[in-house]
Design an enzyme around this catalytic site. Sequence first.
Site, PDB file in Angstrom:
ATOM      1  CB  THR A  37      -0.887   0.057   1.259  1.00 60.05           C
ATOM      2  OG1 THR A  37      -0.044   0.119   2.416  1.00 60.05           O
ATOM      3  CG2 THR A  37      -1.787  -1.149   1.365  1.00 60.05           C
ATOM      4  CB  VAL A  68     -11.630   2.447   4.340  1.00 64.64           C
ATOM      5  CG1 VAL A  68     -12.144   1.064   3.920  1.00 64.64           C
ATOM      6  CG2 VAL A  68     -12.400   2.961   5.540  1.00 64.64           C
ATOM      7  CE  LYS A 140      -8.576 -16.394  16.484  1.00 61.55           C
ATOM      8  NZ  LYS A 140      -9.963 -15.891  16.654  1.00 61.55           N
ATOM      9  CG  HIS A 279      23.735   0.489  48.802  1.00 62.54           C
ATOM     10  ND1 HIS A 279      23.673  -0.640  48.012  1.00 62.54           N
ATOM     11  CD2 HIS A 279      24.902   0.391  49.493  1.00 62.54           C
ATOM     12  CE1 HIS A 279      24.733  -1.391  48.220  1.00 62.54           C
ATOM     13  NE2 HIS A 279      25.497  -0.791  49.112  1.00 62.54           N
ATOM     14  CG  ASN A 421      12.053   8.856  59.828  1.00 59.25           C
ATOM     15  OD1 ASN A 421      11.077   9.336  59.290  1.00 59.25           O
ATOM     16  ND2 ASN A 421      11.957   8.014  60.848  1.00 59.25           N
TER      17      ASN A 421
END
Length: 527
Positions: A37, A68, A140, A279, A421
């Site tokens: 296309t 389309v 599929k 860390h 904290n």
Amino acid sequence: MTDLVRVERALLSVSDKTGLIELAKALVAAGVEILSTGGSAKAIRDAGLPVKEVADHTGFPEMMDGRVKTLHPMIHGGLLALRDNATHKAAMDEHGIGAIDLVAINLYPFEATVAKGGSYEDCVENIDIGGPAMVRSAAKNHGFVTILTDPADYTEVIEALKAEGGTRLDARKRFAAKAYSRTAAYDSAISRWFAGELGNAYPDRLTLAGEKVQDCRYGENPHQSAAFYRTNEQRPGIATAKQLQGKELSYNNLNDTDAAFELVSEFDPKVPTVAIIKHANPCGVATGTSLKAAYEKALKCDPVSAFGGIVALNGTLDAETAEEVVKVFTEVIIAPAVTDEAAAIVAAKKNLRLLVTGGLANPEQGAQMVKSVAGGFLVQNRDTGRVTVDDLKVVTARKPSEQELKDMLFAFQVAKHVKSNAIVYVRDGMTVGIGAGQMNRRDSSRIAAIRAGEAAELAGEAASLAKGSVVASDAFFPFADGLLAAAEAGATAIIQPGGSIRDDDVIKAANEAGLAMVFTGMRHFRH
């Protein structure tokens, strides 16, 4: 399902033309009829290869500005028909539907259109409909159809065509799995874009999608597996960085480097700033007249923890700074840019990773953060909160000095990146003690004071680095003990959110200790 399926007809319709002609040439050489296309058909035709327009195959013209063109039984019947099902075969014969054995599709560039700031209308027009439909149909029916959604897979198929004229089932299964991952990510991007357009940060169904960057050798520990994925977030950082040298980054390297770069990105690039991370917590952060000066100050805060750490800079890594950084064993250096001279210096340390991001992360860009929990995940916006001098409320009899205010704002910005904290001592634009991740704020304050004392000893100074410092707390002091521990260490001023039911007691203790204290009204928990 059949193992080897020969390819006799293929449909090629791609927005990304990478590898298209090479694939088309291999198909033609194998005697395959090519359907295509628009731009793909033109590219194939311009290469001197035979191609049949989809409209000629379906007998139905392309219409509605291309909306389309492939949504037709001649296409989807050719993709979905089970070749070994007599009923399907009869339907194909009755309606003249020819089988399509291979499909190569990549979708309209919706994500790229969003990333470049396309208008609402442009984004909608770049939502592909026919492409995902064909991908899903072909995937599929992978027992008989080969679906290609990634140009990186063309070479494998080209080799298979040369060797056997078709593809094997195991390959078609892998390609089908990748195809569904692609359409899922595509739909996720559309869903999240729509949610953003509607101002809905937390839609009823939140989808996440990422593209794998690498499989990690292991996770946080050798018995854990891990991988690194990149999302569509257009924000400089660990996911966009280019690694110039060094061995592959581990899971922990990636996590720590991200923390380091996010921290330095908080600061104005006109003010040279360096963070050293270990860390995921900073062990030293400082500003300076140059990046070298900032690095030396950051290192002074905790040279012991800096060993094997991550170094992040908010400016271009230069040779002078690089020479200092490589003196200490360092895992990663990350910066917006690097000079050729600096890169050459780092290159002498072959295992030292050097990452260049191309820019700083925008600290005010509130992308979402995700944390898994049993049976689900938590989502929140990144902490983009910031305070200025105008946001501060002085609550003690003594007002802070200009230098104390400057250090307070710096300390509070760093505390935002320390695990709660969090307590951060700062003096003259450098952290001098950091207490992170403790179960109570008093202990964080004491640990930070200990670090400041040890750093002074290593630097050959008699007095703790905390002497004359300011202290930032990421959340309010529930009791005065943490504040008093800071005062005992030599701190002169405190910045904290306030809001405790014991604020009055804490303010009283600050006044009795001769401290200046300000409330921000904003906390920065980091768990």
